[in-house]
Design an enzyme around this catalytic site. Structure first.
Site, PDB file in Angstrom:
ATOM      1  N   GLY A 186       0.850  -1.516  -0.114  1.00  0.00           N
ATOM      2  CA  GLY A 186       0.111  -0.021  -0.058  1.00  0.00           C
ATOM      3  C   GLY A 186       0.679   1.282   0.211  1.00  0.00           C
ATOM      4  N   SER A 187       0.317   2.328   0.503  1.00  0.00           N
ATOM      5  CA  SER A 187       1.140   3.543   0.618  1.00  0.00           C
ATOM      6  C   SER A 187       2.340   3.852   1.367  1.00  0.00           C
ATOM      7  CB  SER A 187      -0.081   4.680   0.828  1.00  0.00           C
ATOM      8  OG  SER A 187      -0.489   4.489   2.083  1.00  0.00           O
ATOM      9  N   GLU A 208       5.607  -3.486   0.788  1.00  0.00           N
ATOM     10  CA  GLU A 208       5.415  -3.204  -0.498  1.00  0.00           C
ATOM     11  C   GLU A 208       5.016  -1.847  -0.706  1.00  0.00           C
ATOM     12  OE1 GLU A 208       7.565  -4.638  -2.760  1.00  0.00           O
ATOM     13  OE2 GLU A 208       7.829  -6.340  -1.621  1.00  0.00           O
ATOM     14  N   CYS A 242       1.776   0.817  -8.762  1.00  0.00           N
ATOM     15  CA  CYS A 242       2.927   1.324  -7.970  1.00  0.00           C
ATOM     16  C   CYS A 242       4.095   1.523  -8.859  1.00  0.00           C
ATOM     17  CB  CYS A 242       3.077   0.412  -6.510  1.00  0.00           C
ATOM     18  SG  CYS A 242       3.339  -1.300  -7.081  1.00  0.00           S
TER      19      CYS A 242
END
Length: 456
Positions: A186-187, A208, A242
């Protein structure tokens, strides 16, 4: 509910059934059969969540998961066996063995942008390594989340693997528990929250994350092919990837040619009106839509710039020469907006790239091998490509992960199995020889041990 569920998984793990390799393999085969049967529903769920085309779902979600499953099933027995390691002479005589053992109770928190693939791939690895697992899908893709819960409950007992749905409150409760391993995608901001929660119990993590991924185009690049590959990698999933190129750094002499080429390639891919294209995604929700449209304010859109809040549509957009302090250049874009910045002097490349944290990916388009090599060696990044975008993700032999602010740890293929396995070294010392040199008293032994250690 969550503490009780976790306790049931702890109790089940103690039975050691998940450590049985035949049991793991059987579980993965049952999961594969269910996923194959549910593929049409998976495609339908992703289309409902953010208009994802069936082609993109198969290419980037279902096929990746099935490939990972096949790879795990094929190699699980070999990977699980204890490995003989060359022993050290200082331990002579001995046999050194490396065991792969499961961590125990694992938590997997999945993102919304690839809500099926990025949930299932780490889950498959956790199961293959012999762990129990709780999967928390993203609440921003509710149809996919509900389907994942249905699939997992059909294949696994909840004390082995289960899905817990919900929003931030559920994630917060999950992170308050004591886990043996946490895998988060995620962020960056949420990743820091996960890392902080894990640190309280010294829980190992894989994070990640993302970042502003630069894409460098020098004056030798094949402009038409470069534009084609960038359009695919950037606007796949409507830029909600991403590892998508975040911004372009292009040599001033070819910028005009690149703009012509990229406009043509956008039209080739999505027609002159991408809003009517069945091959172009939508933004996942209103919050992200408003965040992205704010980036378009006061910018010079060479291509695109069209929006429709009702359908959460933002067209494939190319921005010419934004200021480095503008909204679009502050953080990772994560949408179908591509800023282009020109350079004459290569020092500008370094100045811009190093002004951000280490990115998850970096891309270079050039026909000069030495130039590409120098750039690859100069900058730190998770992974990348020369003369393409995104495709490094597809090779299970390559680790996938970030560095610094873009992530901790990596996975894919065997590395996924290793990520969810503790590597336990054991030295089995022989009894038929026992050199007295190492034992106290040490008087008169210092020079002898120095001489011996030089040869080891």
């Amino acid at each position: 509910m969550i503490p009780e569920l976790l306790q049931s998984q702890k109790s089940y793990f103690k039975t050691e059934e998940t450590k049985n390799v035949a049991f793991r393999k059987k579980s993965l085969k049952q999961l594969k059969a269910e996923l194959v049967n549910q593929e049409s529903k998976i495609i339908e769920a992703l289309a409902k969540d953010f208009n994802k085309p069936a082609f993109e779902t198969v290419l980037t979600e279902t096929s990746v998961v099935l490939s990972e499953l096949d790879h795990m099933i094929k190699n699980l027995e070999k990977w699980s066996k204890p490995k003989w390691v060359l022993p050290s002479l200082i331990n002579f005589p001995s046999t050194d063995i490396l065991y792969s053992e499961p961590y125990g109770q694992t938590l997997i928190i999945a993102p919304w942008n690839y809500p099926y693939q990025l949930a299932m791939a780490p889950l498959i690895a956790a199961i293959a390594a012999g762990n129990t697992a709780i999967l928390k899908p993203s609440e921003l893709t509710p149809h996919t989340s509900a389907l994942l819960k249905q699939i997992i409950s059909h294949v696994f007992k909840p004390e082995h693997v289960t899905v817990v749905e919900g929003g931030v409150d559920v994630s917060t409760t999950l992170l308050k528990q004591r886990w043996d391993y946490i895998f988060f995608t995620g962020s960056v901001n949420v990743g820091k929250i996960v890392a902080k929660a894990a640190a309280k119990n010294l829980t190992p993590v894989t994070l990640e994350l993302g970042g502003k991924n630069p894409c460098i185009i020098d004056q030798t690049a094949n402009i038409n092919l470069t534009a084609k590959r960038i359009v695919w990698g950037k606007f796949l999933n409507a830029g909600q990837t991403c590892i998508a190129p975040d911004y372009i750094l292009i040599h001033d002499s070819i910028k005009a040619s690149f703009y012509k080429a990229i406009k043509i390639e956008i039209e080739n891919a999505y027609s002159k009106n991408p809003e009517n294209s069945k091959d172009f995604c939508r933004i996942v929700n209103t919050k992200n839509f408003k965040r992205l449209t704010k980036m378009l304010e006061n910018e010079n859109c060479i291509v695109g710039g069209d929006i429709n809040e009702k359908s959460l549509y933002i067209s494939p957009t190319v921005i010419d020469e934004p200021n480095l302090d503008s909204e679009v250049m502050k953080d990772e874009i994560f949408g179908p907006i591509l800023p282009v910045i020109s350079f004459k002097d290569k020092t500008k490349i370094e100045t811009i790239i190093t002004s951000y944290n280490k990115p998850l990916s970096l891309y270079i388009f050039t026909t000069q091998t030495n130039a590409a090599k120098k750039l690859i060696e100069k900058f730190s990044f998770g992974g990348g490509c020369i003369n393409d975008t995104v495709v490094h993700f597809a090779n299970h032999r390559l680790p996938f992960g970030g560095v610094g602010n873009s992530g901790i740890g990596a996975y894919h293929g065997k590395l996924s199995f290793d990520t969810f396995s503790h590597k336990k070294p054991v030295v089995n010392k022989g009894n038929w020889l026992d050199l007295p040199l190492r034992y106290a008293p040490y008087n008169g032994k210092l020079n002898k041990i120095k001489s011996l250690l030089k040869w080891l």
